[in-house]
Design a protein around this motif. Structure first.
Motif, short mmCIF file in Angstrom:
data_model
loop_
_atom_site.label_atom_id
_atom_site.label_comp_id
_atom_site.label_asym_id
_atom_site.label_seq_id
_atom_site.Cartn_x
_atom_site.Cartn_y
_atom_site.Cartn_z
N LYS A 112 0.87 -1.17 0.00
CA LYS A 112 0.00 0.00 0.00
C LYS A 112 0.91 1.22 0.00
O LYS A 112 2.10 1.08 0.26
CB LYS A 112 -0.86 0.01 1.28
CG LYS A 112 -1.96 -1.01 1.30
CD LYS A 112 -3.15 -0.50 0.52
CE LYS A 112 -4.08 -1.66 0.18
NZ LYS A 112 -5.15 -1.24 -0.70
N PRO A 113 0.36 2.41 -0.25
CA PRO A 113 1.22 3.60 -0.16
C PRO A 113 1.94 3.66 1.17
O PRO A 113 1.36 3.39 2.22
CB PRO A 113 0.22 4.76 -0.31
CG PRO A 113 -0.91 4.20 -1.05
CD PRO A 113 -0.99 2.74 -0.67
N ARG A 114 3.26 4.00 1.10
CA ARG A 114 4.08 3.95 2.31
C ARG A 114 4.31 5.32 2.96
O ARG A 114 4.95 5.41 3.99
CB ARG A 114 5.46 3.37 2.00
CG ARG A 114 5.48 1.92 1.51
CD ARG A 114 4.90 0.99 2.52
NE ARG A 114 5.43 -0.37 2.40
CZ ARG A 114 4.70 -1.47 2.59
NH1 ARG A 114 3.42 -1.37 2.90
NH2 ARG A 114 5.27 -2.65 2.52
N GLY A 115 3.83 6.37 2.32
CA GLY A 115 4.06 7.72 2.89
C GLY A 115 3.30 7.91 4.19
O GLY A 115 2.24 7.33 4.40
N TRP A 116 3.84 8.73 5.10
CA TRP A 116 3.25 8.81 6.44
C TRP A 116 1.88 9.46 6.42
O TRP A 116 1.00 9.10 7.19
CB TRP A 116 4.16 9.51 7.42
CG TRP A 116 4.44 10.96 7.14
CD1 TRP A 116 5.46 11.45 6.38
CD2 TRP A 116 3.70 12.08 7.60
NE1 TRP A 116 5.38 12.82 6.34
CE2 TRP A 116 4.32 13.23 7.09
CE3 TRP A 116 2.57 12.23 8.41
CZ2 TRP A 116 3.85 14.51 7.33
CZ3 TRP A 116 2.10 13.51 8.66
CH2 TRP A 116 2.74 14.64 8.13
N VAL A 143 -0.57 6.87 5.23
CA VAL A 143 -0.74 5.85 6.25
C VAL A 143 -1.60 6.37 7.41
O VAL A 143 -2.40 5.65 7.99
CB VAL A 143 0.65 5.39 6.76
CG1 VAL A 143 0.52 4.59 8.04
CG2 VAL A 143 1.33 4.57 5.68
N LEU A 144 -1.44 7.66 7.72
CA LEU A 144 -2.18 8.26 8.83
C LEU A 144 -3.68 8.14 8.60
O LEU A 144 -4.45 7.84 9.51
CB LEU A 144 -1.77 9.73 8.96
CG LEU A 144 -2.10 10.42 10.27
CD1 LEU A 144 -1.47 9.70 11.44
CD2 LEU A 144 -1.59 11.86 10.23
N GLY A 145 -4.10 8.34 7.35
CA GLY A 145 -5.53 8.30 7.07
C GLY A 145 -6.03 6.91 6.69
O GLY A 145 -7.21 6.70 6.46
N TYR A 146 -5.11 5.94 6.63
CA TYR A 146 -5.47 4.61 6.13
C TYR A 146 -6.33 3.84 7.13
O TYR A 146 -6.03 3.80 8.33
CB TYR A 146 -4.19 3.83 5.83
CG TYR A 146 -4.42 2.37 5.52
CD1 TYR A 146 -4.72 1.97 4.22
CD2 TYR A 146 -4.36 1.41 6.52
CE1 TYR A 146 -4.93 0.64 3.94
CE2 TYR A 146 -4.57 0.08 6.25
CZ TYR A 146 -4.87 -0.30 4.95
OH TYR A 146 -5.08 -1.62 4.67
#
Lengths: 393, 246, 654
Positions: B108-112, B115-118
């Protein structure tokens, strides 16, 4: 499978309810609007304690969850205080100056007003010129933005430098300690532009507000309680999801996270800056209640105490941080305030003002050795027993 | 066959000691390869170089169809471009459940910020279930990873790597400390994985390597001593001298 | 009261008889005729005319001359009205005075005050007499008196001391005093020499000398005054200043105003006062008072007042510019002799260059000693942190314990040398024991959790600090260095280093050698290195890692104790002594690189030199220096995250 965030984290709801209840009870018992059972000075102590709980939540995020033992978060706390203090002091001095100049025969020009404010504020450090950093001090909105922006930027720059070079563990702790020491030493200078070791004072007086301190202290208590609630909610939300998984992963096994393709440095920087901003907000609420801020507030020792609170409360649990900060700081106030009764041992009388720090130091060693999970760990244990009983029945 | 990874002329030394000496190594896009060699042959350092943990003093490491150099990329970038690595000791997030471990690893996208909204979707959870099935941990999904047995942790780690959907899987001594049946299961997972991607296994245990039934590269003093089927290399006199003869 | 009076009387009589005795044995020509020769001038006692009389007495070469001058200056010289002869006068009682002859020393008799006239030289004359006396003091048989005279001249040099000083050089027997006299003569010549050539040659003689006295002599020669005029006068001009470059425009204009060359500008305060004085029915001129919060309106109101002639007119910027361009501004040497000031300026420049070089040397020594202190403070930490990977936040408190041990020993052993010699091993023993106890009780259980070691030892640190406060109080306790460590090794007026600092440097060297010896040559060192590199393997080989860790920790703590004694010698011993050094110690270890004594040495050297260097660039502000140093270190860590001397490769771990 998809339940709401609050439903998955019942402890958040419990905490928020308790906080609301606490605020309500204190309000009812206050001098300002209630029965007067709680003195205004104690309301201030409670309000300040709530701010300390908020920075403890930030500390728990960075240390308990991300595993970065920062010994410099009080630098952000203090900077937040300085930023709001600048406006408070400027605006209050301006009102006084305008008032006194309006007594003169000739109405003052703007330049004269600014000069007079400058002399009032910087007279103690032998200057009357406004330093560049006070450029926005006349605007509450801008200065409120700086409360978050300045510490946030410092955290961003420092964090970028530190994490980029992969400084970890103890080294990072010492580096953060050096950061706060450098800032404190800088602010101690008279030409730092923030009045050297005199600091900013008279912050408890809100400019243009005629309400009594009884009432003002309550406003700040409410604001602090709201900030703590919001901060707690934010922190709980941040750590509940995948972001929480990643930062806990960084704490437990940095290399694994890195080889899973996450940029560990970016995550550390994000959480470091976020917690710095929370700490700054806590500081901006704390110092108007304390009334004065000076560079001694951000000496390295303050940040170490912060770590002590979180450790005693139990890190890795947000409520643990709150309990630790509230418990230890209130106990500290009680012991060092001279309210605690002396303990006569026959041959020697233990004066708690003198012996409290010894007791704190040793109990801290004991907690580290025998109860690494702190008070929060104890609560977990009790909760587990209770749930086991339930399922057993 | 086009090469997925090309390592050529790589050398690295620590304080004068040459851990890797002019090493060259290629692997195709769907291939199972075993690397064997005595202690200090440079196996782990080789993995460190490919995954970006150690920078070589000289040489090239070329990756994929676009032939990009891995030497200028960070560990995270290399991992994102499709290199998965399993450590010698099982490294999973012991404080989190098996499900959380696998969710973190999902591609999945690895940017913070992302990830915060994931929040996991139904497909993601289904994918985690499928992975758990594949590594045999379906029953353990809600358990803390720290409570798993040694072998289960190893599988969980492999499962996390598979969740990452890498094109190259580097596996360091997966069978160490496992029972016979656990080894069998591990072999199955690896062989299955190698059908769709490249898998490099570093291993001491000859029996395990034999069961993998693949091409073998023998490392010695930081460079390739021999390469070929297990029978081929075990017949090689040099190999017998430095490794098998002991 | 009366007894004392009698005693003094008797003593005086004795003294006088002695003097008269010596006067009689030494048969010198009498001085009285000389005094009589100038009798009129002396009696008149006027500053203007007295000169020749004093010169005659001082230049007579008679041994009595000094006595006469001293008595005169002390207002004890009396003249007998009947014959105008001078005597030493002495009050007996009431109005009766006893007179003594200058030449014979014999008592002449007692007289009523009415028959006598006391000579009361005013301060001007006394100064002249004092100057005349200098030559006697400079040749006084007592070397101490001669040295005093030299000192008083050096303290307050004046032109008329030059001749007596020169006169006394040839007869000076003491070589040290003679050298001093020669030096002083050159210095006086520079300032007061009769001719330019003489002064220039004196300046050239002294060229390159680093003495503070020379610089103090040259600077007044080069003193300037800032002046303004319409045209440049033909004087000894040091430099012409252009407004806006060498001198700010405001300063230049203020100079014109001060010299009445231009009218003063009206400041905003003046303007407000003037406006306030002319409020008339809520208006100033035609401007309503309420509008006077606008500078433009104020200017308008003032201009109206000025037009009416009620206030001085405004000096506009154009007026200022015109005045400035109509004048020249310059610095003029007070000394009119251009060749002298030129030579002096050149000499001073040369000296300043040399002083700069020497200051750099001095700074280097300072930095070296600071580095030694940091090394001492950090070496114990380097052992516990570097070798064992244990963060000991209580390290600073071990330093403090060492210092307090030194203080306590001094309470029992008053001899400072002996007490220091006793304190060093005792401090080692005390902190060694404390360290071992701490390792056994706390740290042993936390080896796998370094961050928690940090916090636990911090707990111990605050407990120890408060304990020290409870026992010794908050005020600083003295730890006095033995007398032979007082003072400093002075190389010249610029470069000097105190003996304590040298001792600390030597101590640091000894520590380095001892540490190297222990690590390379003893069993403990071997075991320690083995445990550091591979604890499991070491245990297999029969080394007890627990015991090695305990001893290593004790060693590190013990060294901290000795460092505490050394630091206590020059710093105040308080409960906060340790925390003052702890952050710098950590920096030293981190910057130097962990696990290597040479790294610690390099770290201490870097931090010491850096701090002194920054202080040198910004000498007024040591706080800023520390701030910049920490920032530098944070940036330095970017480039060498593992310190100056780093372990490489897999051994370094991750």
């Amino acid at each position: 499978m998809q339940r709401s965030f609050i439903a998955r984290n019942p402890s958040v709801l419990i905490f928020l309810s308790l906080l609301a209840l606490f605020t309500l009870v204190v309000t009812v018992l206050s001098e300002g609007v209630g029965s007067g059972l709680i003195s205004t000075s104690f309301i201030k102590t409670l309000g300040k304690t709530l701010c300390l709980c908020l920075i403890a939540v930030a500390m728990d995020l960075i240390w308990g969850f991300a595993g970065i033992l920062s010994l410099g978060h009080f630098a952000f706390f203090g900077l937040g205080g300085y930023m709001i203090g600048m406006w408070l002091m400027y605006e209050r001095t301006r009102l006084i100056v305008v008032d006194s100049l309006s007594q003169t025969e000739i109405p003052p020009t703007e330049a004269e007003v600014v000069d007079a404010i400058g002399t009032q504020i910087f007279g103690v450090v032998g200057s009357s010129e406004f330093p560049l950093i006070w450029g926005f001090a006349d605007s509450l909105t801008l200065q409120l933005m700086l409360v978050v922006l300045v510490p946030g930027l410092l955290a961003l720059v420092f964090g970028w430098l530190a994490f980029r070079s992969r400084v970890t563990g103890v080294y990072l702790s010492i580096l953060t300690q050096a950061m706060t020491l450098a800032l404190a030493l800088y602010l101690f200078q008279n030409d730092s532009g923030l009045r050297g070791n005199n600091g900013l004072s008279g912050l408890q007086n809100l400019p243009g507000v005629t309400a009594s301190q009884d009432l003002v202290s309550l406003w700040f208590l409410w604001a602090s309680a709201f900030a703590l609630g919001a901060g707690y909610l934010l922190a709980a939300w941040v750590v509940s999801g995948k972001f929480g998984s990643v930062i806990r992963g960084i704490r437990d096994n940095e290399a694994r996270v890195r080889f899973l393709g996450y940029s560990v440095e970016a995550y550390k920087l994000a959480i470091f800056t976020l917690t710095a901003c929370i700490a700054a907000i806590a500081g901006a609420l704390y110092y108007p209640q304390a009334g004065i801020i000076n560079p001694a507030e951000i000496a390295p020792i303050a940040s170490i105490y912060l770590a002590v609170w979180v450790a005693i409360g139990g890190r890795g649990r947000l409520y643990g941080a709150v309990i630790g900060a509230a418990f230890v700081s209130l106990l500290s106030t009680w012991f060092t305030g001279g309210q605690a009764p002396d303990l006569p041992l026959g041959f020697y009388t233990v004066k708690w003002v003198d012996w409290w720090l010894v007791l704190l130091g040793l109990s801290f060693v004991a907690v580290t050795l025998f109860a690494p999970k702190g008070i929060g760990g104890l609560i977990d244990l009790i909760a587990q027993r209770a749930s086991k009983k339930e399922t057993g029945q | 066959m086009s090469m997925l990874l090309e390592v050529s002329g790589v050398s690295v030394s620590f304080d004068g000691f040459k851990a890797i000496n002019n090493l060259s190594f290629n692997i195709g896009s769907a291939e199972l390869r075993a690397i064997i060699g005595p202690n200090g042959a440079g196996k782990t350092t080789f993995m460190d170089i490919v995954t970006g943990k150690t920078r070589p003093d000289e040489g090239r490491v070329i990756w994929g169809e676009k032939s990009v150099s891995l030497l200028k990329m960070s560990e995270a970038q290399i991992a994102q471009s499709g290199v998965g690595r399993k450590f010698q000791k099982p490294t999973v997030f012991e404080d989190q459940t098996v499900q959380e471990n696998l969710l973190v690893a999902l591609k999945k996208p690895r940017g913070w910020l992302a990830v915060l909204g994931y929040r996991p979707t139904v497909e993601d959870l289904g994918r985690v279930d499928a992975l758990a099935e594949e590594i045999g941990l379906t029953d353990q999904l809600s358990r803390l990873a720290g409570e798993l047995s040694h072998g289960q942790k190893q599988w969980l780690e492999i499962g996390m790597l598979l969740a990452q959907e890498p094109r190259l899987l580097l596996v360091d001594e997966p069978a160490a400390g496992m029972t016979v049946t656990e080894r069998q299961h591990t072999t199955d997972i690896l062989v299955e994985a190698a059908k769709t991607r490249a898998v490099v296994v570093v291993e001491h245990d000859m029996e395990f390597v034999r069961r993998l039934n693949c091409k073998v590269t023998v490392l010695h003093e930081g460079s390739v001593l021999a390469e070929g089927s297990l029978d081929h290399v075990t017949a090689n006199q040099d190999v017998i001298d430095v490794y098998l003869g002991r | 009261m009366r007894h004392i009076y009698v005693a003094i009387w008797a003593f005086a009589a004795l003294l006088i008889s002695c003097v008269s005795l010596s006067a009689e044995t030494a048969d010198h020509p009498a001085i009285q005729p000389l005094l009589q020769e100038h009798q009129a001038v002396i009696a008149k006692s006027s500053r203007k005319t007295i000169g020749p009389a004093i010169d005659a007495i001082a230049g007579s070469g008679l041994p009595q001359a000094q006595k006469v001058l001293q008595v005169w200056a002390a207002k004890n010289m009396w003249m007998r009205k009947s014959d105008g002869v001078f005597f030493i006068g002495e009050k007996v009682e009431g109005k009766t005075y006893r007179l003594t002859d200058f030449d014979s020393g014999a008592v002449v008799g007692e007289f009523q005050k009415g028959d006598l006239k006391q000579l009361k030289p005013n301060s001007g004359i006394r100064a002249l007499i004092g100057t005349a006396l200098v030559q006697f003091q400079l040749s006084d048989p007592d070397p101490v008196a001669r040295a005093d005279a030299l000192q008083s001249i050096a303290r307050d040099p004046s032109a008329d001391q030059l001749t007596p000083l020169r006169g006394s050089i040839a007869s000076e027997a003491d070589p040290a005093l003679k050298a001093q006299k020669l030096r002083l003569e050159r210095l006086l010549t520079i300032r007061f020499g009769a001719s330019d050539a003489e002064r220039i040659s004196a300046i050239e003689d002294m060229a390159g000398d680093l003495g503070v006295d020379l610089r103090a002599t040259l600077n007044p020669v080069l003193a300037t005054t800032r002046e303004a005029a319409t045209t440049l006068p033909s004087a000894n001009i040091a430099g012409v200043l252009i407004p806006g470059e060498g001198i700010s425009r405001d300063e230049a204009y203020a100079l014109l105003v001060a010299n009445d060359l231009a009218p003063a500008q009206i400041s905003s305060d003046d303007m407000r006062t003037a406006l306030a004085a002319h409020i008339d029915g809520g208006r100033v001129a035609d401007v309503p008072v309420a509008q006077l919060n606008d500078p433009a309106m104020r200017a308008r109101a003032y201009a109206s007042l000025a037009a009416e002639g009620k206030v001085p007119p405004l000096v506009s910027d154009a007026d200022v510019a015109a005045s400035l361009s109509a004048h020249v501004f310059y610095d003029r040497y007070l000394d009119p002799a251009a060749p002298v000031t030129e030579a002096a300026a050149k000499a001073l420049k040369d000296i300043e260059l040399k002083v700069g070089v020497n200051q750099a040397l001095d700074l280097g020594l300072d930095a070296l000693s600071l580095a030694s202190i940091y090394f001492l403070a950090a070496i114990g930490l380097a052992i516990t942190f570097g070798v064992m990977g244990v963060i000991n936040m209580a390290h600073g408190e071990f330093i403090m314990m060492g210092a307090y041990t030194g203080y306590v020993v001094q309470q029992f052993v008053p001899d400072h040398t002996l007490s220091i010699i006793l304190a060093i091993p005792l401090a080692f023993a005390v902190t060694f024991a404390a360290g071992v106890a701490m390792e056994r009780l706390v740290i042993r259980h936390l080896y796998s959790r370094p961050l928690e070691t940090l916090l636990a030892t911090f707990g111990i640190s605050i407990a120890l600090q408060q304990l020290a406060k409870n026992i010794f109080g908050t005020q600083a306790r003295p730890l006095t260095a033995p007398g032979w460590l007082d003072g400093a090794w002075v190389m010249n007026d610029v470069v000097s280093i105190s003996y304590i600092r040298i001792a600390i440097f030597v101590l640091a060297l000894i520590f380095l050698c001892v540490f190297l010896f222990i690590m390379k040559r003893t069993r403990l060192g071997l075991d320690t290195r083995a445990v550091t590199q591979n604890p499991g393997m070491a245990a297999q080989m029969g080394i007890n890692p627990g015991r090695v860790n305990m001893l290593t920790f004790g060693l590190g703590s013990g060294i901290a104790g000795i460092a505490g004694v050394a630091i206590g010698l020059f710093a105040k011993v308080t409960s906060e002594l340790g925390s003052d050094y702890i952050v710098q110690s950590f920096m030293t270890v981190v910057v130097g690189g962990v696990g290597n004594i040479w790294g610690t040495l390099a770290g201490a050297a870097m931090i010491g030199f850096l701090q002194k260097g920054i202080e040198w660039m910004n000498p007024s502000n040591t706080l800023a220096a520390q701030t910049y140093m920490i920032i530098f270190i944070i940036i330095f860590i970017q480039f060498r995250p593992r310190g100056i001397i780093a372990l490489k490769g897999r051994a370094a771990g991750d």
